[in-house]
Design a protein around this motif. Structure first.
Motif, short mmCIF file in Angstrom:
data_model
loop_
_atom_site.label_atom_id
_atom_site.label_comp_id
_atom_site.label_asym_id
_atom_site.label_seq_id
_atom_site.Cartn_x
_atom_site.Cartn_y
_atom_site.Cartn_z
N LEU A 1 -2.74 -83.78 44.83
CA LEU A 1 -4.31 -83.62 44.47
C LEU A 1 -4.50 -85.40 44.14
CD1 LEU A 1 -5.99 -80.25 44.67
CD2 LEU A 1 -5.43 -82.19 47.26
N ARG B 1 -13.60 -83.14 32.74
CA ARG B 1 -14.91 -82.26 33.93
C ARG B 1 -15.50 -83.23 35.41
NH1 ARG B 1 -16.27 -78.29 36.23
NH2 ARG B 1 -16.37 -77.21 33.79
N VAL C 1 -11.79 -82.61 37.34
CA VAL C 1 -12.01 -81.10 38.21
C VAL C 1 -12.90 -81.32 39.09
CG1 VAL C 1 -13.41 -79.13 37.97
CG2 VAL C 1 -11.81 -79.62 36.09
N ASP C 2 -14.17 -81.71 39.14
CA ASP C 2 -14.48 -81.82 40.30
C ASP C 2 -14.57 -83.33 41.22
OD1 ASP C 2 -16.82 -79.94 39.05
OD2 ASP C 2 -18.31 -82.28 38.06
N LEU D 1 -10.91 -83.30 42.35
CA LEU D 1 -9.91 -83.24 43.02
C LEU D 1 -10.01 -80.81 43.34
CD1 LEU D 1 -7.34 -84.13 40.46
CD2 LEU D 1 -7.82 -85.50 42.09
N ASN D 2 -11.42 -80.77 43.55
CA ASN D 2 -11.33 -79.69 43.20
C ASN D 2 -10.82 -78.54 42.41
OD1 ASN D 2 -13.50 -77.90 44.90
ND2 ASN D 2 -11.75 -77.92 46.60
N LEU D 3 -10.41 -79.22 41.14
CA LEU D 3 -9.49 -77.44 40.60
C LEU D 3 -10.26 -76.89 39.86
CD1 LEU D 3 -6.69 -80.13 39.90
CD2 LEU D 3 -7.13 -78.41 41.73
N SER D 4 -9.70 -76.20 39.31
CA SER D 4 -10.60 -75.25 38.25
C SER D 4 -9.64 -75.94 36.96
CB SER D 4 -10.05 -73.88 38.03
OG SER D 4 -8.60 -73.77 38.28
#
Length: 222
Positions: A20, A39, A42-43, A45-48
């Motif tokens: 990703l 942050r 994270v948004d 790549l749509n990861l935690s």
């Protein structure tokens, strides 16, 4: 057995996160020289946040990001040092690949590559459409991947794949296969193929060195 399956699953998640990140670089969502927060990444790549923090050490080790405390995550800029270092690494790896190809690569494989190259060059000379140039890029990438994969050396392949990410960034920023560049680059490829097929180790190394040097010079001119 359950532990092994869990470890394999975890490795798969990490590889997916890495892919990703690469996709974001190649699509231009992330740009060389860009600073981004954890942050925002994270948004994007749509990861935690946990998955990102597990990914960052690998990206740092490979030189694909720098984590700056209190500032964010820096995508390295494409500068003269990066270009020179990346092409030097590429030259070393591909030099070894052509040495192996001289010893082991079959004439049938080489003839197949020759035909792919000559056919696309002729087609581009007649009508350099975006579709043909995109096909040319696939053939270009495939040729180098073939040489590297044929070594059957996992360490060499891994080093090449990491360096190839930087190469792709440089190409996106500075080198485009157009109706002028493609025949020149493929002429270099054909010289490499000729030397390998003649089983001339020195000529093959020289031809690959010339090809990498020409590509580096195109990048440095811009």
């Amino acid at each position: 057995m359950k532990q092994g399956a869990a470890e394999a699953g975890q490795a798969g998640v990490k590889d997916a996160a890495y892919d990703l990140f690469q996709d974001a670089l190649m699509s231009g969502q992330l740009r060389p020289g860009q600073m981004v927060s954890q942050r925002a990444l994270v948004d994007m790549l749509n990861l935690s946040i946990g998955a990102l923090r597990e990914l960052l050490p690998r990206l740092q080790a490979e030189g694909l990001v720098s984590v700056l405390p209190q500032r964010g995550i820096l995508i390295p800029a494409i500068d003269l040092s990066m270009i020179r270092n990346t092409f030097q690494m590429r030259a070393a790896l591909e030099r070894e690949a052509v040495i192996h190809a001289v010893r082991e690569m079959s004439d049938a494989v080489l003839e197949s590559q020759r035909k792919l190259h000559t056919d696309i060059v002729e087609a581009v000379k007649k009508a350099p459409t975006p579709e043909l140039l995109a096909r040319g890029q696939e053939i270009d990438t495939g040729f180098h991947n073939l040489l590297i994969s044929a070594t059957d050396n996992e360490l060499l392949r891994n080093a090449y794949n990491i360096n190839a990410i930087r190469m792709r960034l440089i190409k996106l920023d500075r080198i485009r296969l157009n109706e002028t560049v493609l025949p020149e680059a493929f002429g270099d490829h054909l010289a490499v193929i000729d030397a390998i097929q003649k089983r001339d180790r020195i000529a093959a190394i020289d031809a690959m060195d010339k090809h990498v040097r020409n590509a580096r010079n195109r990048a440095l001119q811009l």
